[in-house]
Design a protein around this motif. Structure first.
Motif, PDB file in Angstrom:
ATOM      1  N   PRO B 139       0.701  -1.155  -0.120  1.00 58.87           N
ATOM      2  CA  PRO B 139       0.381  -0.019  -0.348  1.00 58.87           C
ATOM      3  C   PRO B 139       1.267   1.261   0.033  1.00 58.87           C
ATOM      4  O   PRO B 139       2.452   1.354   0.450  1.00 58.87           O
ATOM      5  CB  PRO B 139      -1.131   0.379   0.955  1.00 58.87           C
ATOM      6  N   ILE B 140       0.354   2.479  -0.120  1.00 60.94           N
ATOM      7  CA  ILE B 140       0.401   3.860  -0.316  1.00 60.94           C
ATOM      8  C   ILE B 140       1.168   3.917   1.258  1.00 60.94           C
ATOM      9  O   ILE B 140       2.981   4.174   0.649  1.00 60.94           O
ATOM     10  CB  ILE B 140       0.228   4.786  -1.073  1.00 60.94           C
ATOM     11  N   ARG B 141       1.222   3.747   1.889  1.00 59.57           N
ATOM     12  CA  ARG B 141       1.386   3.688   2.785  1.00 59.57           C
ATOM     13  C   ARG B 141       3.360   3.198   3.453  1.00 59.57           C
ATOM     14  O   ARG B 141       4.327   3.509   4.215  1.00 59.57           O
ATOM     15  CB  ARG B 141       0.915   3.901   4.672  1.00 59.57           C
ATOM     16  N   ASN B 142       3.986   2.120   2.978  1.00 62.50           N
ATOM     17  CA  ASN B 142       4.695   1.582   2.843  1.00 62.50           C
ATOM     18  C   ASN B 142       6.148   2.781   1.790  1.00 62.50           C
ATOM     19  O   ASN B 142       6.858   2.202   2.657  1.00 62.50           O
ATOM     20  CB  ASN B 142       5.162   0.005   2.543  1.00 62.50           C
ATOM     21  N   ARG B 143       5.035   3.256   0.895  1.00 63.81           N
ATOM     22  CA  ARG B 143       6.401   4.273   0.399  1.00 63.81           C
ATOM     23  C   ARG B 143       5.917   5.600   0.840  1.00 63.81           C
ATOM     24  O   ARG B 143       7.048   6.717   0.554  1.00 63.81           O
ATOM     25  CB  ARG B 143       5.987   4.647  -1.349  1.00 63.81           C
ATOM     26  N   MET B 144       5.978   5.944   2.430  1.00 62.72           N
ATOM     27  CA  MET B 144       6.094   7.474   2.784  1.00 62.72           C
ATOM     28  C   MET B 144       6.779   7.432   3.905  1.00 62.72           C
ATOM     29  O   MET B 144       7.629   7.226   4.641  1.00 62.72           O
ATOM     30  CB  MET B 144       4.673   7.253   3.966  1.00 62.72           C
ATOM     31  N   LEU B 145       8.139   8.470   2.981  1.00 67.41           N
ATOM     32  CA  LEU B 145       9.060   8.157   4.173  1.00 67.41           C
ATOM     33  C   LEU B 145       9.551   9.439   4.916  1.00 67.41           C
ATOM     34  O   LEU B 145       9.952   9.379   5.858  1.00 67.41           O
ATOM     35  CB  LEU B 145      10.877   8.729   3.419  1.00 67.41           C
ATOM     36  N   GLU B 146       8.388  10.361   4.651  1.00 64.10           N
ATOM     37  CA  GLU B 146       8.827  12.000   5.375  1.00 64.10           C
ATOM     38  C   GLU B 146       7.521  12.385   4.868  1.00 64.10           C
ATOM     39  O   GLU B 146       7.107  12.632   3.922  1.00 64.10           O
ATOM     40  CB  GLU B 146       9.702  12.763   4.849  1.00 64.10           C
ATOM     41  N   ALA B 147       6.845  13.370   5.824  1.00 61.26           N
ATOM     42  CA  ALA B 147       5.762  14.104   5.248  1.00 61.26           C
ATOM     43  C   ALA B 147       5.827  15.216   6.065  1.00 61.26           C
ATOM     44  O   ALA B 147       6.163  15.129   7.345  1.00 61.26           O
ATOM     45  CB  ALA B 147       4.260  13.395   6.006  1.00 61.26           C
ATOM     46  N   THR B 148       5.586  16.081   5.628  1.00 67.65           N
ATOM     47  CA  THR B 148       5.643  17.669   6.749  1.00 67.65           C
ATOM     48  C   THR B 148       3.584  18.647   6.017  1.00 67.65           C
ATOM     49  O   THR B 148       3.560  18.196   5.357  1.00 67.65           O
ATOM     50  CB  THR B 148       6.462  18.737   5.598  1.00 67.65           C
ATOM     51  N   LEU B 149       3.373  18.571   7.908  1.00 72.71           N
ATOM     52  CA  LEU B 149       1.875  18.597   7.336  1.00 72.71           C
ATOM     53  C   LEU B 149       1.902  20.619   7.866  1.00 72.71           C
ATOM     54  O   LEU B 149       2.688  20.891   8.612  1.00 72.71           O
ATOM     55  CB  LEU B 149       1.410  18.306   8.866  1.00 72.71           C
ATOM     56  N   ALA B 150       0.515  20.791   7.941  1.00 73.14           N
ATOM     57  CA  ALA B 150       0.282  22.402   8.463  1.00 73.14           C
ATOM     58  C   ALA B 150      -0.781  21.615   9.170  1.00 73.14           C
ATOM     59  O   ALA B 150      -1.665  21.032   8.909  1.00 73.14           O
ATOM     60  CB  ALA B 150      -0.284  23.160   7.506  1.00 73.14           C
ATOM     61  N   THR B 151      -0.801  21.810  10.522  1.00 72.35           N
ATOM     62  CA  THR B 151      -1.612  21.238  10.895  1.00 72.35           C
ATOM     63  C   THR B 151      -2.599  22.167  11.164  1.00 72.35           C
ATOM     64  O   THR B 151      -2.781  23.440  11.089  1.00 72.35           O
ATOM     65  CB  THR B 151      -1.075  21.049  12.846  1.00 72.35           C
ATOM     66  N   GLY B 152      -4.317  21.833  12.282  1.00 69.88           N
ATOM     67  CA  GLY B 152      -5.238  21.924  12.027  1.00 69.88           C
ATOM     68  C   GLY B 152      -4.949  24.157  12.660  1.00 69.88           C
ATOM     69  O   GLY B 152      -5.814  25.525  12.282  1.00 69.88           O
ATOM     70  N   GLY B 154      -2.737  24.857  13.357  1.00 74.15           N
ATOM     71  CA  GLY B 154      -1.469  25.908  12.350  1.00 74.15           C
ATOM     72  C   GLY B 154       0.238  25.758  12.909  1.00 74.15           C
ATOM     73  O   GLY B 154       1.129  26.651  12.749  1.00 74.15           O
ATOM     74  N   ARG B 155       0.543  24.641  13.153  1.00 81.04           N
ATOM     75  CA  ARG B 155       1.846  24.226  12.967  1.00 81.04           C
ATOM     76  C   ARG B 155       2.699  23.663  11.961  1.00 81.04           C
ATOM     77  O   ARG B 155       1.614  23.148  11.309  1.00 81.04           O
ATOM     78  CB  ARG B 155       2.269  23.863  13.881  1.00 81.04           C
ATOM     79  N   VAL B 156       3.419  23.960  11.878  1.00 83.57           N
ATOM     80  CA  VAL B 156       4.021  22.658  10.574  1.00 83.57           C
ATOM     81  C   VAL B 156       5.284  21.880  11.063  1.00 83.57           C
ATOM     82  O   VAL B 156       5.363  22.366  11.790  1.00 83.57           O
ATOM     83  CB  VAL B 156       5.180  23.881   9.491  1.00 83.57           C
ATOM     84  N   VAL B 157       4.664  21.160  10.927  1.00 81.34           N
ATOM     85  CA  VAL B 157       5.649  19.447  11.567  1.00 81.34           C
ATOM     86  C   VAL B 157       5.921  18.714  10.533  1.00 81.34           C
ATOM     87  O   VAL B 157       5.084  18.249   9.457  1.00 81.34           O
ATOM     88  CB  VAL B 157       4.546  19.127  12.661  1.00 81.34           C
ATOM     89  N   ARG B 158       6.941  17.916  10.725  1.00 82.13           N
ATOM     90  CA  ARG B 158       7.768  17.381  10.083  1.00 82.13           C
ATOM     91  C   ARG B 158       7.833  16.172  10.871  1.00 82.13           C
ATOM     92  O   ARG B 158       8.443  15.819  12.002  1.00 82.13           O
ATOM     93  CB  ARG B 158       8.645  17.763   9.096  1.00 82.13           C
ATOM     94  N   GLY B 159       7.693  15.009   9.947  1.00 77.09           N
ATOM     95  CA  GLY B 159       8.030  13.500  10.827  1.00 77.09           C
ATOM     96  C   GLY B 159       8.965  12.512   9.521  1.00 77.09           C
ATOM     97  O   GLY B 159       8.409  12.518   7.873  1.00 77.09           O
ATOM     98  N   GLY B 160       9.999  11.838  10.081  1.00 77.43           N
ATOM     99  CA  GLY B 160      10.307  10.570   8.896  1.00 77.43           C
ATOM    100  C   GLY B 160      11.667  11.237   8.774  1.00 77.43           C
ATOM    101  O   GLY B 160      12.232  12.092   9.401  1.00 77.43           O
ATOM    102  N   GLY B 161      11.573  11.196   7.429  1.00 74.48           N
ATOM    103  CA  GLY B 161      13.441  11.244   6.832  1.00 74.48           C
ATOM    104  C   GLY B 161      13.399  10.972   5.531  1.00 74.48           C
ATOM    105  O   GLY B 161      12.428  10.177   4.945  1.00 74.48           O
ATOM    106  N   ARG B 162      14.412  11.009   5.125  1.00 75.34           N
ATOM    107  CA  ARG B 162      14.307  11.184   3.231  1.00 75.34           C
ATOM    108  C   ARG B 162      15.944   9.961   2.852  1.00 75.34           C
ATOM    109  O   ARG B 162      16.599  10.270   1.952  1.00 75.34           O
ATOM    110  CB  ARG B 162      15.011  12.420   2.453  1.00 75.34           C
ATOM    111  N   VAL B 163      15.381   9.055   3.617  1.00 72.47           N
ATOM    112  CA  VAL B 163      16.097   7.252   3.690  1.00 72.47           C
ATOM    113  C   VAL B 163      15.085   6.830   3.586  1.00 72.47           C
ATOM    114  O   VAL B 163      13.607   6.654   4.142  1.00 72.47           O
ATOM    115  CB  VAL B 163      17.427   7.278   4.613  1.00 72.47           C
ATOM    116  N   VAL B 164      15.784   5.763   3.250  1.00 75.52           N
ATOM    117  CA  VAL B 164      14.215   4.576   2.994  1.00 75.52           C
ATOM    118  C   VAL B 164      14.449   3.783   3.733  1.00 75.52           C
ATOM    119  O   VAL B 164      13.619   2.681   3.583  1.00 75.52           O
ATOM    120  CB  VAL B 164      15.050   3.195   1.083  1.00 75.52           C
ATOM    121  N   LYS B 165      15.119   3.937   4.903  1.00 76.15           N
ATOM    122  CA  LYS B 165      15.094   2.724   6.132  1.00 76.15           C
ATOM    123  C   LYS B 165      15.183   3.716   7.314  1.00 76.15           C
ATOM    124  O   LYS B 165      16.075   4.521   7.318  1.00 76.15           O
ATOM    125  CB  LYS B 165      15.889   1.871   6.188  1.00 76.15           C
ATOM    126  N   ASN B 166      13.804   4.221   8.559  1.00 77.65           N
ATOM    127  CA  ASN B 166      14.246   4.601   8.942  1.00 77.65           C
ATOM    128  C   ASN B 166      13.339   4.775  10.997  1.00 77.65           C
ATOM    129  O   ASN B 166      12.374   5.042  10.586  1.00 77.65           O
ATOM    130  CB  ASN B 166      13.817   6.153   8.730  1.00 77.65           C
TER     131      ASN B 166
END
Lengths: 472, 374
Positions: B139-152, B154-166
């Motif tokens: 599924p698509i979630r297996n390819r999600m390495l990093e995500a940056t969100l604007a929360t409800g 108004g915070r900008v938060v990032r999780g994960g990283g730009r590497v294939v195993k983390n």
């Protein structure tokens, strides 16, 4: 009644440890720290786990879930006198389903035992950490463990379909399921890898993987580690994803040869163990690509394992690496970081430069295909000043990897070891978001406190003005 | 709303830029920090917000009202493609078709929708649309390495990283897949890529269940309205060798089913069951309904011309009794009022509510779009 008495009343005296000498054994894992244990309890059912959590809640005692204790980042080490819940007796393998290729397992099942159990069906459990003959699947879930064959198959999280979990208030919930895309937020994916901080997993339905129709295992040797690392990057760039791409340097092959005699060339500066798997008609074409790329990158020799016995011997060598190190020096410190694989050659050069500068024996065996480095420092901690040098070198290693666009850990977890390094890769908003997530699961910090996130991750803890409207 | 409109004046979009969007205020911020400012202002005003990519999936799992539509069409950059690392960083508003075309230059794929139409990366991630090739790539979630969100809030938060195993911290990127925007606007993601096979084939087979059991790692095995096909990709030797064993090659391309386009009265459903229940699920469908059944996956996509609530309830009972779900993807507006688009909420609903409250405390983004009215 006190905590121990209540636990004994629940599960019986033979499943509760109270003696200091017994408790001492549960104060550490395979890392280098140690913490205080109040009691150890060995539940045998989900219901018992739920009751144990409720009891711990009443006594406000932190709960540390524990599998085989093979973790390398201190995830199972208590911080503050804690109740250790050992899941090793919940080790049933049930409902092996050859049609859906799934099995229900208890958290205490040993990783390799599951693949042995399903061997006759032609399927296996794909995540294969080097410790797979002793580590538990519950521990693998806590750490989202990897292994050499995760390059093509993905880490633990891709193999977990459903989790049964006891929450901080002692409720039993089920996350995920066997049908695709269970409705709502997919919480199983965030519980996997949460290092026991969100709940205690009491059962899992795991995905099994068909055994490959054909396998070719290649051993290539190189005159420099940089050549080997460049070859790894180039193999991936050619559009194939081998089942495994593992790299060992000379010090490591020498140690392994002395230990198990796997047949590695101890004169080679770098040895690449590559495996391609797949359909009979595909593996030879992919094998040729691997061979061609290795030769283009000045491989000294490229050899294909002639039979299953040779293949098994090579993999035994690879997976025995850390055992082999014990002969080199009394102590070792194994690191785990990740870099984009295109940066492997550049970062490895810096790794050796750090080792030289600190005059530390640095050995390397790692999952090169994933960019997942495992620099291993072998040393004698009784040598004056040595531990300081090891710690300083370790810090530099992490900084080099982060500067190359990497992450703190690829598969061993953050635990205690890297908790305070988290600000190297996340800002205060990112850490706060993670702290909020944890808080939603476990508002009072009952489960494995002090792991994964540094103190003060929750925004109001560090005194930053909270923007209007922010939930606190 | 008028004071909110003036607060947001610098982010307003011309409605003609956002086809299909109907709301008093339509914003199109050009950066993630700007998107966060819009959300912060909406939270302060208690205004409901619907993130908007192409609008193609706005009826999946629920219809929710919007005071403000937050369009991602100005967040449309492919930020950082590392072909040799097989990762790509893209903004949420990038069209999946544009990304696929770009990645094809180096024979790579993010394994998004096979026929993406106008859909955006952010929209596909938000709905967790994994499509047909998940049989091979997951599924698509297996390819999600990093995500940056604007929360409800108004915070900008990032999780994960730009590497294939983390495993550095909690896997927020994976949680974002299928979150329906409830954790925040999906501003930017890093996706793991796969090499595309050098050869492909679409092979007609008689028995899809048997084909799934015999084919070695096909991209998909689909029963499309009674005709079954195996989709293969890989080296030329592998594809040729497998095709001959499986059935009749009908194309050396991937002949994917065309996306189902219904009229206003028709209903589109996703039935999700265990893979072993797919054949029974197909057999349970009334005759004349269109479907695509994904063997080995357990999803049956259904299009039905006219359907009664009783028929829907029967289908849902069938799916839920097998540990699955029946989800409404599209249908007449009245249907959403009489038939819960998700069905029974998960046992972790309270926990889900606590999580969402920590990312969107005023619950302004897609309120009510998740199961259980969350």
């Amino acid at each position: 009644m006190g905590l121990a008495e209540e636990l004994v009343a629940l599960v019986g005296a033979d499943r509760v440890l109270v003696e200091p000498v017994d408790l001492y054994l549960y104060g550490t894992d395979a890392s280098i720290d140690r913490g205080p244990v109040k009691n150890v309890v060995f539940p045998e059912s989900t219901e018992e786990v739920a009751e144990i959590v409720k009891i711990a809640n009443r006594y406000q005692v932190p709960v540390v879930p524990r599998g085989a204790g093979t973790g390398l980042s201190g995830g199972a080490i208590p911080i503050g006198s804690s109740l250790v819940v050992s899941l090793t007796r919940m080790n049933g393998i049930e409902d092996v389903d050859p049609i859906n290729m799934t099995a229900r397992v208890g958290p205490g099942v040993i990783n390799l035992d599951l693949s042995k159990h399903t061997k006759a069906l032609g399927v296996h459990y794909a995540p294969d950490p080097s410790s797979q003959s002793i580590c538990t699947i519950g521990g693998n879930i806590a750490n989202n463990s990897g292994g050499p064959h995760c390059l093509a198959e993905g880490t633990t999280v891709e193999h977990i379909l459903e989790l049964e979990m006891v929450t901080a208030d002692g409720q039993v919930i089920v996350l995920g399921g066997q049908a695709p895309d269970p409705v709502g937020l997919d919480l199983r994916g965030v519980v996997v890898g949460s290092e026991g901080t969100m709940g205690i997993v009491t059962s899992a339905i795991v995905k099994l993987t068909p055994n490959p129709l054909a396998t070719r295992t290649v051993l290539a040797t190189f005159n420099t580690v940089e050549d080997a690392a460049s070859a790894v990057s180039a193999i991936i760039a050619r559009g194939i994803v081998p089942a495994a791409l593992e790299l060992m340097d000379k010090l490591m092959t020498v140690a392994v040869e002395r230990f198990v005699g796997a047949g590695f060339d101890t004169e080679a500066t770098a040895t690449l163990l590559a495996e391609v798997t797949g359909h009979d008609s595909a593996v030879d074409a992919e094998l040729e690509i691997v061979r061609e790329v290795c030769e283009l990158h000045d491989a000294k020799a490229v050899r294909v394992a002639v039979d299953e016995a040779e293949r098994a011997r090579l993999w035994l060598g690879r997976k025995s690496a850390f055992g082999a190190v014990a002969q080199m020096a009394p102590d070792y410190y194994l690191h785990d970081t990740v870099v984009p694989r295109t940066k492997l050659a550049e970062v490895m050069a810096k790794v050796y430069e750090i080792a030289d500068r600190y005059d530390i024996t640095m050995m390397n065996v790692f999952h090169a295909g994933d960019g997942n480095l495992h620099p291993l420092m072998a040393f004698d901690s009784t040598e004056p000043g040595m531990l300081d040098r090891v710690h300083a070198a370790a810090k530099e290693l992490v900084e080099v990897c982060v500067a190359a666009g990497g992450a703190l850990s690829g598969e061993h977890g953050v635990g205690i070891e890297k908790r305070d390094l988290m600000p190297l890769v996340f800002n205060e908003y990112d850490l706060d978001a993670q702290a909020r997530l944890r808080e939603a699961f476990d508002p009072d910090g009952l489960f494995n406190p002090g792991k994964t996130l540094p103190e003060g991750s929750r925004c109001f803890d560090f005194g930053r003005p909270v923007p209007e409207g922010v939930w606190v | 709303m008028s004071s909110l409109q003036s607060t947001l004046s610098q982010y307003l979009a011309d409605p003609s830029e956002v086809p299909g969007a109907a709301a008093e205020i339509i914003c199109a911020p050009a950066s993630l920090p700007d998107a966060a400012k819009v959300l912060e202002a909406c939270s302060a005003a208690g205004a409901s917000v619907v993130p908007w990519g192409s609008g193609s999936q706005q009826r999946v799992g629920g219809l929710v009202p919007a005071d403000v539509i937050l369009s991602t069409h100005r967040l449309n950059q492919i930020v950082d493609w590392q072909p040799d690392n097989m990762t790509v960083v893209v903004q949420g508003g990038v069209r999946a078709a544009d990304l696929a075309e770009r990645l094809a230059e180096r024979h790579q794929t993010a394994v998004l929708a096979e026929i993406p139409g106008e859909s955006t990366v952010g929209g596909l991630v938000a709905t967790g649309a994994s499509m047909y090739r998940r049989a091979r790539y997951g599924p698509i979630r297996n390819r999600m390495l990093e995500a940056t969100l604007a929360t409800g809030d108004g915070r900008v938060v990032r999780g994960g990283g730009r590497v294939v195993k983390n495993v550095t911290g909690y896997d927020i990127p994976r949680l974002v897949a299928g979150s329906m925007g409830s954790l925040g606007l999906i501003g930017e993601v890093c996706l793991k890529l796969w090499p595309m096979g050098a050869a492909h084939a679409t092979v007609r087979v008689d028995d899809p269940e048997r084909a799934w059991a015999t084919a070695y790692r096909p991209l998909a095995v689909l029963d499309i309205n009674g005709s079954s096909f195996v989709y293969l990709g890989g080296t030329p030797a592998e594809v040729a060798g497998q095709s001959a064993q499986l059935g009749d090659v009908v194309s050396d391309q991937m002949l994917w089913p065309e996306p189902w386009i219904g009229s206003g009265d028709e209903v589109r459903l996703s039935m999700r069951v265990r893979p072993s229940d797919v054949a029974d699920a197909v057999a349970s469908l009334p005759s004349g309904w269109e479907y695509v059944a994904a063997y080995g996956v357990g999803e049956v996509s259904i299009g039905c011309p006219k359907v009664s609530l009783d028929e829907l309830a029967d289908l849902r009972r069938f799916a839920e009794a097998r540990g699955g779900a029946l989800v409404v993807l599209d249908g007449p507006t009245a249907l959403y009022e009489s038939f819960d688009p998700w069905g029974s909420p998960p046992s972790s609903l309270d926990l889900q509510r606590r999580i969402v409250a920590r990312f969107d405390p005023d619950r302004i983004i897609n309120r009510g779009r998740l199961p259980g009215g969350l």
